[in-house]
Design an enzyme around this catalytic site. Structure first.
Site, PDB file in Angstrom:
ATOM      1  N   SER A 152       0.846  -1.206   0.125  1.00 47.43           N
ATOM      2  CA  SER A 152      -0.090  -0.030  -0.050  1.00 47.43           C
ATOM      3  C   SER A 152       0.746   1.242   0.159  1.00 47.43           C
ATOM      4  O   SER A 152       2.128   1.342   0.529  1.00 47.43           O
ATOM      5  CB  SER A 152      -0.792  -0.121   1.414  1.00 47.43           C
ATOM      6  OG  SER A 152      -1.263   1.236   1.514  1.00 47.43           O
ATOM      7  N   TYR A 165      -2.728  -0.793  10.679  1.00 43.34           N
ATOM      8  CA  TYR A 165      -2.688  -0.928   9.240  1.00 43.34           C
ATOM      9  C   TYR A 165      -1.402  -0.484   8.551  1.00 43.34           C
ATOM     10  O   TYR A 165      -0.385  -1.111   7.604  1.00 43.34           O
ATOM     11  CB  TYR A 165      -3.753  -0.329   8.255  1.00 43.34           C
ATOM     12  CG  TYR A 165      -3.889  -0.495   7.032  1.00 43.34           C
ATOM     13  CD1 TYR A 165      -4.336  -1.547   6.619  1.00 43.34           C
ATOM     14  CD2 TYR A 165      -3.433   0.316   6.167  1.00 43.34           C
ATOM     15  CE1 TYR A 165      -4.359  -2.018   4.954  1.00 43.34           C
ATOM     16  CE2 TYR A 165      -3.448   0.408   4.787  1.00 43.34           C
ATOM     17  CZ  TYR A 165      -4.165  -1.015   4.209  1.00 43.34           C
ATOM     18  OH  TYR A 165      -4.275  -1.200   2.662  1.00 43.34           O
TER      19      TYR A 165
HETATM   20  P1  NAD Z   1     -11.136  -6.103  -0.141  1.00 40.14           P
HETATM   21  O1  NAD Z   1     -11.814  -5.990   1.109  1.00 40.14           O
HETATM   22  O2  NAD Z   1     -12.241  -5.860  -1.330  1.00 40.14           O
HETATM   23  O3  NAD Z   1     -10.448  -7.460  -0.204  1.00 40.14           O
HETATM   24  C1  NAD Z   1      -9.609  -8.108   0.703  1.00 40.14           C
HETATM   25  C2  NAD Z   1      -9.750  -9.499   0.533  1.00 40.14           C
HETATM   26  O4  NAD Z   1      -8.846 -10.280   1.769  1.00 40.14           O
HETATM   27  C3  NAD Z   1     -10.984 -10.187   0.619  1.00 40.14           C
HETATM   28  O5  NAD Z   1     -11.118 -11.050  -0.339  1.00 40.14           O
HETATM   29  C4  NAD Z   1     -11.107 -10.933   1.935  1.00 40.14           C
HETATM   30  O6  NAD Z   1     -11.914 -11.914   2.140  1.00 40.14           O
HETATM   31  C5  NAD Z   1      -9.585 -11.371   2.026  1.00 40.14           C
HETATM   32  N1  NAD Z   1      -9.270 -11.745   3.306  1.00 40.14           N
HETATM   33  C6  NAD Z   1      -9.331 -10.792   4.639  1.00 40.14           C
HETATM   34  N2  NAD Z   1      -8.957 -11.417   5.520  1.00 40.14           N
HETATM   35  C7  NAD Z   1      -8.395 -12.694   5.207  1.00 40.14           C
HETATM   36  C8  NAD Z   1      -8.008 -13.851   5.831  1.00 40.14           C
HETATM   37  N3  NAD Z   1      -7.463 -13.679   7.120  1.00 40.14           N
HETATM   38  N4  NAD Z   1      -7.488 -14.768   4.807  1.00 40.14           N
HETATM   39  C9  NAD Z   1      -7.649 -14.837   3.699  1.00 40.14           C
HETATM   40  N5  NAD Z   1      -8.233 -13.780   3.159  1.00 40.14           N
HETATM   41  C10 NAD Z   1      -8.678 -12.816   3.853  1.00 40.14           C
HETATM   42  O7  NAD Z   1     -10.210  -5.117  -0.206  1.00 40.14           O
HETATM   43  P2  NAD Z   1      -9.063  -4.735  -1.376  1.00 40.14           P
HETATM   44  O8  NAD Z   1      -8.965  -3.410  -1.580  1.00 40.14           O
HETATM   45  O9  NAD Z   1      -9.101  -5.573  -2.649  1.00 40.14           O
HETATM   46  O10 NAD Z   1      -7.521  -5.098  -0.726  1.00 40.14           O
HETATM   47  C11 NAD Z   1      -6.785  -6.141  -1.320  1.00 40.14           C
HETATM   48  C12 NAD Z   1      -5.371  -5.620  -0.794  1.00 40.14           C
HETATM   49  O11 NAD Z   1      -4.969  -4.599  -1.339  1.00 40.14           O
HETATM   50  C13 NAD Z   1      -5.097  -5.546   0.773  1.00 40.14           C
HETATM   51  O12 NAD Z   1      -3.886  -6.052   1.051  1.00 40.14           O
HETATM   52  C14 NAD Z   1      -5.121  -3.895   0.911  1.00 40.14           C
HETATM   53  O13 NAD Z   1      -4.479  -3.450   2.132  1.00 40.14           O
HETATM   54  C15 NAD Z   1      -4.599  -3.414  -0.220  1.00 40.14           C
HETATM   55  N6  NAD Z   1      -4.723  -2.174  -0.623  1.00 40.14           N
HETATM   56  C16 NAD Z   1      -5.969  -1.748  -0.978  1.00 40.14           C
HETATM   57  C17 NAD Z   1      -6.291  -0.348  -1.182  1.00 40.14           C
HETATM   58  C18 NAD Z   1      -7.481   0.204  -1.912  1.00 40.14           C
HETATM   59  O14 NAD Z   1      -7.700   1.224  -1.684  1.00 40.14           O
HETATM   60  N7  NAD Z   1      -8.484  -0.656  -1.721  1.00 40.14           N
HETATM   61  C19 NAD Z   1      -5.027   0.234  -1.314  1.00 40.14           C
HETATM   62  C20 NAD Z   1      -3.754  -0.325  -0.972  1.00 40.14           C
HETATM   63  C21 NAD Z   1      -3.570  -1.275  -0.643  1.00 40.14           C
END
Ligand code: NAD
Length: 267
Positions: A152, A165
């Site tokens: 991130s 986080y």
């Molecule tokens: P999201 O909530 O749509 O997806 C998160 C996924 O992780 C889901 O499929 C959830 O079921 C899974 N998950 C959560 N806990 C889990 C566990 N214990 N075991 C297995 N799976 C688990 O969110 P996203 O935005 O798609 O996030 C995905 C990644 O991207 C994360 O690591 C997040 O920190 C990172 N990220 C997202 C953003 C953003 O703006 N959306 C920005 C920077 C980083």
């Protein structure tokens, strides 16, 4: 043949049932990669992703498992290998937020975020590296194995009210770089993507309302929120031999968010 040349390789995408993980699983599927789509709670959503990949002629399976549990990570890799014969690519994507002002953050929410975002990535990477070492390298692949961490911008930018986080993502940065340094000589490639604001369920309050979105856009020089596909396209490239000389790198996909946008006006 797809221009990335990934046909026949296999991948495990953690948290592949939603948001960024889902888009990556779908893009890898389009590239001819056989994909293990991990979910923790969203079985139906993971099965929908799998159906979508199969409908486009690809191969995929849904794999339940909690990345914070060592036995689940082991079983997830085993299921990919049982079904597809090997593991070539791990995308360590699963991640959560549990936000609170510093003195109100519970130990439980501190631990849950660290356990999922940091320890989960460690456990899955450990299983993947063990697997890469056991199996015969693919004759048409330059690397022996490939791990992509979804980090991130908060591996770099401190974030008040999100200390668990930010700490997990800061830790993930040096986990990724240290692992990259440790295994590169074995032809195992380890890199990361650091997304900025991407439109997914994790940050719905930041984009659903127009006023919140406008506030968010102040932080993004490129003037739009990111879409999961922006990250998925880069993940597919990082998984391919076209990025073969890229080791221990973090690719920021953030519309310029990490460029200190307030300095555009002053400083
Ligand atoms: P999201 O909530 O749509 O997806 C998160 C996924 O992780 C889901 O499929 C959830 O079921 C899974 N998950 C959560 N806990 C889990 C566990 N214990 N075991 C297995 N799976 C688990 O969110 P996203 O935005 O798609 O996030 C995905 C990644 O991207 C994360 O690591 C997040 O920190 C990172 N990220 C997202 C953003 C953003 O703006 N959306 C920005 C920077 C980083």
């Amino acid at each position: 043949m797809h221009w990335l040349g990934l046909e026949g390789r296999t991948a495990l995408v953690t948290g592949g049932s939603s948001g960024i993980g889902r888009a990556i699983a779908e893009e890898l599927g389009r590239c001819g990669v056989k994909v293990g789509v991990n979910y923790n709670s969203g079985q139906e959503a993971a099965e929908e992703v799998v159906r979508g990949i199969r409908d486009r002629g690809g191969e995929a399976i849904a794999i339940g498992g909690d990345v914070s549990k060592p036995e689940d990570c082991k079983a997830m890799v085993e299921q990919v290998v049982d079904r597809f014969g090997r593991l070539d690519i791990l995308v360590n994507n699963a991640g959560i937020q549990r936000d609170a002002p510093f003195t109100e953050l519970t130990l439980e929410d501190w631990r849950r975020v660290i356990d999922t975002n940091l320890t989960g990535a460690f456990l899955c990477a450990q299983e993947a590296v063990r697997r890469f070492r056991q199996q015969r390298p693919l004759p048409n692949a330059k690397a022996r194995g490939n791990i992509i961490f979804i980090n991130s911008v908060h591996q770099l930018i401190p974030w008040a009210g999100h200390v668990n986080y930010a700490a997990s993502k800061g830790g993930l940065k040096l986990l990724m770089e240290t692992l990259a340094q440790e295994v590169a000589h074995e032809k195992i490639r380890v890199n990361a993507i650091a997304p900025g604001a991407i439109r997914t369920p994790i940050n719905r309050p930041a984009w659903e309302e127009e006023s919140a979105l406008n506030e968010l856009l102040e932080l993004i020089p490129y003037g739009r929120i990111g879409e999961p596909e922006d990250v998925a396209n880069a993940a597919a490239w990082l998984a391919s031999d076209l990025s073969d000389y890229v080791i221990g790198a973090t690719l920021f996909i953030d519309g310029g968010m990490s460029l200190h946008p307030p300095f555009r006006e002053g400083g």
